[in-house]
Write an enzyme that holds these catalytic residues in place. Structure first.
Site, short mmCIF file in Angstrom:
data_model
loop_
_atom_site.label_atom_id
_atom_site.label_comp_id
_atom_site.label_asym_id
_atom_site.label_seq_id
_atom_site.Cartn_x
_atom_site.Cartn_y
_atom_site.Cartn_z
N GLU A 1 -91.48 56.03 -54.32
CA GLU A 1 -92.20 56.06 -55.59
C GLU A 1 -93.55 55.33 -55.50
OE1 GLU A 1 -88.43 56.34 -58.67
OE2 GLU A 1 -88.96 54.41 -57.83
N ASP B 1 -83.69 65.45 -61.57
CA ASP B 1 -82.35 66.04 -61.76
C ASP B 1 -82.07 66.09 -63.26
OD1 ASP B 1 -81.95 62.92 -60.93
OD2 ASP B 1 -80.65 63.49 -62.58
N1 ADE Z 1 -83.09 58.39 -61.54
C1 ADE Z 1 -83.23 59.69 -61.22
N2 ADE Z 1 -82.21 60.41 -61.72
C2 ADE Z 1 -81.39 59.54 -62.35
C3 ADE Z 1 -80.16 59.68 -63.03
N3 ADE Z 1 -79.56 60.85 -63.15
N4 ADE Z 1 -79.59 58.56 -63.56
C4 ADE Z 1 -80.19 57.35 -63.41
N5 ADE Z 1 -81.35 57.17 -62.77
C5 ADE Z 1 -81.95 58.25 -62.24
#
Ligand code: ADE
Length: 232
Positions: A13, A200
């Site tokens: 990041e 996601d």
């Molecule tokens: N960072 C990226 N995706 C995430 C998720 N599903 N839950 C927590 N932190 C995240």
């Protein structure tokens, strides 16, 4: 004189931003490397804080005390809680809340930190608008929207938990540091904004999607941060 603290939880990041830093000086503190220099002509301190809320809170306090930053930007990836936010899109924080703060047995709503004036920490209006403009400029094909970041020491990867975060907190994205950074910035009266690219959907597909999309998503935010710091 402005000095902008830029926090990412993971190396991927911040690596792109660090590679563009000019006149770098590194200071070590609490196991973190603080990289001072100029990004797009703006004085910045870039740091990888590590994953989770404790690392994030320590980091923002060090940025306040040791580097006297005037602004804080948190950049990274997140899971989407909003059907309008697809993988690769960007969420710009309006506010942030701890989804794992729960004193409900004593009558407090989930997320409320007892004895604090605020628990939904508001991002700085000017930084939000500048970030929206920068995003349109550098990522014209990527959708950016303003919304709520919900944070906890938990990777969200089930529809059931995701639905809970939406119904209790009306969250737009879930991650693991933003509310801590917001909380620390609020206590130190430092304007902040959280920028998160969606890696996601925080549901049963998250475990599969996250490793495939995290790098590209983090790259979207890095481009945005580089333009934003020059506008502040
Ligand atoms: N960072 C990226 N995706 C995430 C998720 N599903 N839950 C927590 N932190 C995240």
């Amino acid at each position: 004189m402005k000095k902008i603290g830029i926090i990412g939880a993971m190396e991927l990041e911040v690596e792109e931003l660090k590679s563009r830093l000019v006149g770098e000086k590194v200071t070590k503190k609490a196991g973190m490397d603080f990289h001072e220099g100029f990004l797009g002509g703006a004085p910045v301190v870039i740091v990888r804080c590590g994953i989770g809320k404790v690392n994030a809170a320590l980091c923002v306090q060090i940025l306040a005390d040791l580097f006297e930053v005037t602004h804080v930007i948190n950049t990274g990836v997140a899971g989407s809680l909003n059907a309008k936010l697809d993988i690769g899109d960007i969420l710009i924080s309006r506010d942030a809340v701890h989804h794992d703060m729960d004193v409900s047995p004593l009558g407090y709503a989930p997320g409320i930190v007892p004895q604090m004036a605020e628990s939904y920490f508001k991002a700085d209006e000017r930084l939000i608008e500048l970030a929206m403009n920068s995003c349109e400029k550098v990522n014209p094909d990527i959708r950016a929207m303003k919304g709520r970041v919900v944070s906890g020491d938990q990777f969200i990867a089930s529809k059931e938990v995701k639905d809970r975060l939406v119904s209790l907190f009306h969250g737009d994205c879930a991650e693991m540091e933003g509310a801590s950074i917001a909380h620390g910035a609020y206590l130190n009266q430092i304007p902040f904004v959280i920028l998160r690219a969606i890696s996601d959907k925080a549901d049963d597909s998250a475990q599969m999607d996250y490793p495939s999309f995290e790098k590209a998503a983090a790259g979207h935010c890095a481009k945005l941060v580089e333009d934003l710091v020059a506008q502040i």
